[in-house]
Design a protein around this motif. Structure first.
Motif, PDB file in Angstrom:
ATOM      1  N   TRP A 189       0.830  -1.206   0.000  1.00  0.00           N
ATOM      2  CA  TRP A 189       0.000   0.000   0.000  1.00  0.00           C
ATOM      3  C   TRP A 189       0.864   1.256   0.000  1.00  0.00           C
ATOM      4  CZ3 TRP A 189      -0.888   3.897   3.754  1.00  0.00           C
ATOM      5  CH2 TRP A 189      -1.985   4.748   3.458  1.00  0.00           C
ATOM      6  N   ALA A 190       1.844   1.259   0.911  1.00  0.00           N
ATOM      7  CA  ALA A 190       2.710   2.428   1.015  1.00  0.00           C
ATOM      8  C   ALA A 190       3.452   2.652  -0.301  1.00  0.00           C
ATOM      9  CB  ALA A 190       3.703   2.258   2.161  1.00  0.00           C
ATOM     10  N   GLY A 191       3.871   1.570  -0.918  1.00  0.00           N
ATOM     11  CA  GLY A 191       4.574   1.675  -2.197  1.00  0.00           C
ATOM     12  C   GLY A 191       3.698   2.320  -3.253  1.00  0.00           C
ATOM     13  N   GLN A 192       2.423   1.878  -3.283  1.00  0.00           N
ATOM     14  CA  GLN A 192       1.511   2.422  -4.286  1.00  0.00           C
ATOM     15  C   GLN A 192       1.243   3.902  -4.060  1.00  0.00           C
ATOM     16  OE1 GLN A 192      -1.751  -0.332  -4.022  1.00  0.00           O
ATOM     17  NE2 GLN A 192      -1.337  -1.113  -6.071  1.00  0.00           N
ATOM     18  N   VAL A 193       1.071   4.224  -2.789  1.00  0.00           N
ATOM     19  CA  VAL A 193       0.849   5.631  -2.457  1.00  0.00           C
ATOM     20  C   VAL A 193       2.024   6.459  -2.950  1.00  0.00           C
ATOM     21  CG1 VAL A 193       0.713   7.300  -0.571  1.00  0.00           C
ATOM     22  CG2 VAL A 193      -0.644   5.199  -0.485  1.00  0.00           C
ATOM     23  N   GLN A 194       3.240   5.920  -2.685  1.00  0.00           N
ATOM     24  CA  GLN A 194       4.435   6.659  -3.062  1.00  0.00           C
ATOM     25  C   GLN A 194       4.542   6.828  -4.583  1.00  0.00           C
ATOM     26  OE1 GLN A 194       7.942   5.041  -1.341  1.00  0.00           O
ATOM     27  NE2 GLN A 194       8.781   7.082  -0.996  1.00  0.00           N
ATOM     28  N   SER A 195       4.185   5.782  -5.280  1.00  0.00           N
ATOM     29  CA  SER A 195       4.323   5.876  -6.735  1.00  0.00           C
ATOM     30  C   SER A 195       3.360   6.912  -7.307  1.00  0.00           C
ATOM     31  CB  SER A 195       4.110   4.498  -7.387  1.00  0.00           C
ATOM     32  OG  SER A 195       2.751   4.293  -7.655  1.00  0.00           O
ATOM     33  N   PHE A 241     -11.683   4.067 -12.196  1.00  0.00           N
ATOM     34  CA  PHE A 241     -12.457   3.304 -13.170  1.00  0.00           C
ATOM     35  C   PHE A 241     -11.681   2.950 -14.440  1.00  0.00           C
ATOM     36  CE2 PHE A 241     -15.878   5.422 -10.742  1.00  0.00           C
ATOM     37  CZ  PHE A 241     -16.450   4.274 -10.234  1.00  0.00           C
ATOM     38  N   THR A 242     -10.626   3.706 -14.733  1.00  0.00           N
ATOM     39  CA  THR A 242      -9.835   3.356 -15.911  1.00  0.00           C
ATOM     40  C   THR A 242      -8.654   2.489 -15.511  1.00  0.00           C
ATOM     41  OG1 THR A 242     -10.411   5.551 -16.720  1.00  0.00           O
ATOM     42  CG2 THR A 242      -8.812   4.312 -18.022  1.00  0.00           C
ATOM     43  N   ASN A 243      -7.916   2.938 -14.490  1.00  0.00           N
ATOM     44  CA  ASN A 243      -6.744   2.165 -14.072  1.00  0.00           C
ATOM     45  C   ASN A 243      -7.079   1.119 -13.016  1.00  0.00           C
ATOM     46  OD1 ASN A 243      -5.666   4.089 -15.678  1.00  0.00           O
ATOM     47  ND2 ASN A 243      -4.592   5.201 -14.061  1.00  0.00           N
ATOM     48  N   LEU A 244      -8.311   1.170 -12.515  1.00  0.00           N
ATOM     49  CA  LEU A 244      -8.762   0.242 -11.470  1.00  0.00           C
ATOM     50  C   LEU A 244      -7.800   0.201 -10.290  1.00  0.00           C
ATOM     51  CD1 LEU A 244      -9.954  -2.648 -13.789  1.00  0.00           C
ATOM     52  CD2 LEU A 244     -11.333  -0.852 -12.739  1.00  0.00           C
ATOM     53  N   ASN A 245      -7.265   1.375  -9.942  1.00  0.00           N
ATOM     54  CA  ASN A 245      -6.299   1.465  -8.863  1.00  0.00           C
ATOM     55  C   ASN A 245      -6.954   2.161  -7.661  1.00  0.00           C
ATOM     56  OD1 ASN A 245      -4.221   2.021  -7.137  1.00  0.00           O
ATOM     57  ND2 ASN A 245      -2.905   3.024  -8.660  1.00  0.00           N
ATOM     58  N   LEU A 246      -7.483   1.350  -6.754  1.00  0.00           N
ATOM     59  CA  LEU A 246      -8.174   1.873  -5.576  1.00  0.00           C
ATOM     60  C   LEU A 246      -7.266   2.749  -4.732  1.00  0.00           C
ATOM     61  CD1 LEU A 246     -10.405  -0.920  -4.034  1.00  0.00           C
ATOM     62  CD2 LEU A 246     -11.012   1.465  -4.414  1.00  0.00           C
ATOM     63  N   THR A 247      -6.071   2.250  -4.481  1.00  0.00           N
ATOM     64  CA  THR A 247      -5.140   3.008  -3.638  1.00  0.00           C
ATOM     65  C   THR A 247      -4.829   4.358  -4.263  1.00  0.00           C
ATOM     66  OG1 THR A 247      -4.166   0.889  -3.114  1.00  0.00           O
ATOM     67  CG2 THR A 247      -2.965   2.847  -2.394  1.00  0.00           C
ATOM     68  N   GLY A 248      -4.649   4.348  -5.566  1.00  0.00           N
ATOM     69  CA  GLY A 248      -4.357   5.590  -6.265  1.00  0.00           C
ATOM     70  C   GLY A 248      -5.483   6.590  -6.089  1.00  0.00           C
ATOM     71  N   ALA A 249      -6.717   6.124  -6.293  1.00  0.00           N
ATOM     72  CA  ALA A 249      -7.876   7.004  -6.150  1.00  0.00           C
ATOM     73  C   ALA A 249      -7.927   7.577  -4.743  1.00  0.00           C
ATOM     74  CB  ALA A 249      -9.153   6.250  -6.478  1.00  0.00           C
TER      75      ALA A 249
END
Lengths: 544, 340
Positions: free
Chosen positions: A39-45, A230-238
């Motif tokens: 999760w932290a990695g995704q947030v960082q990216s 909805f396009t990237n299906l990235n919950l964490t990103g949203a």
């Protein structure tokens, strides 16, 4: 007293209980399903992406410019509205609201049709105008939307300024210009600030305008949240983007409030004595300027909308009903229009009407309850809490409701919830204004005559406030009817309202049919407003 | 009868205490400066506010915990608050409708009240077409229609022209005498307070200072505040009192206290003074000599400011003297009232 002490706390608790869970769901989205490290990695990216910061910069910039423009354009109008009685004052007030209750997509079509390539402006002055397909177009559309909001807030603030101050200033020999700068400006600063903040927030979380207009280069955070989900299906990103958006909005608003409060701009509440002057008390040159001003504002707001109407009736340079024929059961190329919209027109009509009615009922009755129990005492912090939905984006709230309650509560009900929460801040303000027509003394008199609160509601409150209530309801109705964000985010295309159908038509490049649908929408809303206006006047005349 | 027992109401920066009884047929006036708590007492009785402690009884029934609609107390606001969407008749009938009085009886009662308030023929008028005085009478009629157990009036005449007030006051007195219900009246007009009241209650800073029939309050006030608030008053310190003829006082000069020597301890109303010619002595002997410094003309009388050895004194006398004239001031025995 104890009840009035309790009311603010109770209201804020209920209010937060409705808003916070969906928002927190979005902010924490992804956290539950992933391990903390992932999760932290995704947030960082997400935070490392240059596009994130570009969007943030753009969001702030366009919102600030749009808000500053809206306020600047509105100030002279607010002055005229609040100081002079003139024929058509009421009409101007109602008309200025028209763009605000239009779906964003109609406004976009209007802006493109007027300023864009092959637009009216281009044809008049020649040349290939492309400026509108950038941030400028977004700012123009936002300003069109929000002038009326600024106009209302500032005029309202100005009307609160005790007229006797002007007399005192005049009797002390102060010249009008100096008076404007040294007396009026400090007194109306609070309303200028609150107009700026509200318009800023509207533009900061604007969705529809940017979604269609901006493309990839000019995306706001709001659009990015939607795309991430909805396009990237990235919950964490949203979730991360939503948190960023919320934090920045909160920070900026607190900063503005802090800065202006520090300057000692206290609220003016004294006297409230107010007399609008007659139009002919204005000097002749000033009158000419005022007329010019209204004409310019009118052009700015309505010339683009008018092009929508004209274009809808035009085909190959001549008058034609071909777009309307297509809309009412025809086809574009090989595809049925109803197939593009994924719904029949009557069905769209019923869905739009039904949901807007429910949302308006919910938001205006909630606003009434809150405004009534807070009428004598609205603490500053509570005002902030109740204004929060403006800072919480429509996408975030809708997304949160969907994540939290999808499958438990029907989508329609979720949309109604989202719409009424989103509309609440302005509906609440509107209602508070109307409530002034009924001072507490009236209710106390009623009670001393033996009427219970419920009885009073029907025999005094509703009849006395009838016009205001209908007015607020109509406003809430129009705002919900124009809503695009929550219907798209929660309904995901299965629920088709006017704006969704329009979105699909634009996506299919059938602009002419979209314009025709826009005209149908305008007629529809106009008709409803007309009926509402007529009936409320009749009721009033009948003494009900 | 209305009873307030050990009432306390705290607002943080202001607190109110009250113990008060209003008899069954009494018209009681709450009188005091703005912010002294007069209106708060009315609002407590009406039930618009609740006391922090204490009890309120109306007609022997405890109403402290009851909402306003169950107290049966009529209330008239300063600015009438007639319901703008209802006609005169419907305004008056409002409370009767609430009580579900049958239509026929309702019409009869509205007629009665229109007659009582001399508004016959106004029944179908819109309230916005009435003058201030007429609106106030409608407000009164509306409050009285459900036959309340008490009537509360919050500065009902303050928004009305001075000329019209006189007839409205008489009106109110007649109605109150006819109906004989306990009535509490709030005002800061001295004339109204003295003229209307069976009993006058003086309030200051959220407390009752003193109460009594208007004449006692005016002539024998207990405090300087009351004396000054109920009319103009010449005041005397201990030091000055000793230099005046002893029989002017309504009691023995008190022995010198330990308190503030500059604090006035006695008052004399200006109308007690009389001018007497030079050489003449007053009815009881002993006079003060002085020179007129200012003449205030009020039609039937003048208010003179007279410079004497005791300082400037206010004197109310017939018109006729002019500035600079030397006069001798006398007053009947017992005219100077010792406070307390």
């Amino acid at each position: 007293m104890s009840s009035s002490r309790r009311a603010p706390v109770l209201i804020s608790v209920i209010f937060l209980a409705v808003i916070l869970p969906p928002v927190l769901t979005v902010l924490g989205a992804g956290f539950a399903s992933d391990t903390a490290g992932v999760w932290a990695g995704q947030v960082q990216s997400i935070l490392n992406r240059p596009s994130t910061w570009r969007s943030l910069r753009f969001s702030i910039l366009q919102a600030a410019v749009s808000a500053a423009l809206s306020v600047a354009v509105a100030v002279p109008g607010a002055y005229l509205m609040s100081h002079y009685r003139f024929r058509g004052r009421q009409i101007i007030q109602s008309l200025s609201l028209v763009p605000f209750v239009m779906p964003s997509l109609i406004v976009i079509l209007a802006v493109i049709g007027f300023y864009g390539r092959a637009g009216l402006l281009g044809r008049l002055f020649g040349g290939d105008l492309t400026f509108v397909y950038s941030g400028v177009g977004i700012i123009i559309a936002h300003t069109m939307f929000n002038i009326s909001v600024a106009l209302r807030i500032i005029a309202g603030g100005w009307m609160q300024v005790d007229e006797r101050y002007r007399w005192v200033s005049a009797s002390l020999g102060e010249r009008p210009v100096s008076r404007l700068l040294h007396l009026h400006l400090p007194l109306i600063t609070p309303s200028l600030v609150s107009a700026f903040i509200i318009v800023f927030l509207y533009c900061f979380v604007s969705f529809g305008v940017v979604l269609v207009f901006g493309g990839v280069r000019y995306a706001t955070l709001e659009v990015r949240i939607f795309q991430e989900m909805f396009t990237n299906l990235n919950l964490t990103g949203a979730g991360t983007l939503a948190a960023l958006q919320l934090a920045v909005a909160g920070l900026l608003v607190s900063l503005i409030q802090y800065l202006t409060r520090k300057k000692g701009a206290g609220t003016v509440r004294s006297g409230r004595r107010f007399h609008a002057r007659r139009w002919n008390e204005l000097a002749r040159p000033a009158r000419a300027l005022a007329v010019l001003y209204w004409a310019a504002v009118g052009m700015f707001l309505f010339a683009p909308l008018l092009t929508v109407v004209v274009r809808a009736f035009t085909w190959n340079g001549g008058f034609s009903l071909i777009s309307f024929r297509a809309l009412f059961g025809g086809s574009v190329g090989t595809r049925e229009v109803s197939e593009i919209m994924q719904a029949q027109l009557p069905e769209i009509l019923m869905t739009s009407l039904g949901m807007a009615t429910l949302s308006a009922l919910a938001s205006s009755s909630l606003a009434y309850l809150c405004a009534r129990s807070l009428r004598d005492h609205l603490p500053g912090w509570l005002d902030t809490v109740l204004t929060m939905p403006l800072a919480i984006s429509g996408v975030t709230l809708s997304l949160g409701l969907r994540l939290l309650l999808f499958g438990i509560v029907p989508e329609l009900a979720l949309i109604v919830m989202a719409q009424s929460v989103m509309a609440f801040p302005l509906v609440f303000r509107n209602m508070r204004g109307h409530l002034r027509a009924l001072p507490t003394r009236y209710l106390e008199t009623g009670r001393s005559l033996g009427a219970r609160p419920v009885h009073l509601l029907w025999t005094v409150e509703v009849p006395v406030l009838w016009r205001g209530l209908v007015n607020t309801f109509a406003f809430a109705f129009a705002v919900s009817l124009a809503d695009f964000t929550s219907v798209l985010t929660i309904g995901r295309g299965r629920i088709v309202t006017f704006p969704i159908a329009m979105y699909r038509l634009i996506g299919f490049q059938s602009f002419d049919v979209a314009l025709a649908l826009g005209v149908v929408y305008m007629v529809f809303v106009g008709l409803i407003f007309f009926v509402v206006d007529i009936t409320s006047v009749q009721r009033e005349e009948a003494g009900l | 009868m209305i009873e307030l027992r050990g009432i306390r109401r705290d607002y943080g920066n202001f607190s109110l205490t009250a113990d008060l009884q209003i008899d069954a047929h009494e018209l009681l006036t709450l009188f005091g400066e703005s912010g002294s708590g007069k209106t708060t007492i009315l609002r407590l009785i009406a039930g618009f506010e609740r006391p922090d402690s204490g009890q309120i009884l109306v007609g022997g029934r405890a109403v402290t915990g009851l909402p306003p609609e169950r107290r049966e107390i009529g209330y008239v606001f300063q600015d009438y608050t007639l319901f703008p969407h209802l006609s005169v008749g419907k305004n008056i009938a409002y409370g009767l409708r609430v009580q579900k009085v049958p239509a026929e009886a309702r019409v009869r009662r509205v007629r009665e009240l229109l007659d009582l308030t001399e508004l016959a023929g106004f029944e179908d008028r819109a309230v916005s077409t009435l003058s201030g005085g007429e609106q106030q009478r409608v407000a009164l009629a509306r409050a009285l229609a459900p036959s309340p157990k008490a009537l509360l009036l919050d500065e009902p005449f303050s928004a009305i022209d001075t000329e019209r007030r006189g007839s409205l006051r008489r009106h109110l007195l007649n109605i109150q005498r006819t109906l004989q219900i306990p009535t509490v009246f709030v005002t800061h007009s001295r004339t109204e307070a003295l003229y209307l009241s069976d009993r006058l209650v003086i309030m200051r800073d959220g407390a009752i200072v003193e109460s009594g029939v208007p004449r006692d309050i005016y002539e024998r006030p207990k405090t300087l505040y009351t004396a000054r608030f109920t009319g103009s008053a010449n005041t005397f310190t201990h030091e000055k009192l000793k230099r005046l003829p002893e029989h002017w006082l309504d009691g023995p000069v008190p022995t010198e206290g330990t308190g503030d020597q500059d604090a006035p301890i006695a008052v004399l109303r200006p109308e007690k003074f009389e001018f007497t010619g030079p050489g003449q002595s007053g009815p009881d002997g002993g006079c003060l000599e002085g020179q007129i410094r200012h003449v205030g003309y009020f039609g039937s009388y003048c208010l003179y400011i007279v410079e004497t050895e005791l300082g400037e004194l206010d004197v109310q006398e017939e018109p006729g003297c002019s500035i600079g004239q030397t006069v001798r001031l006398c007053c009947p025995a017992g005219s100077i009232h010792l406070l307390g």
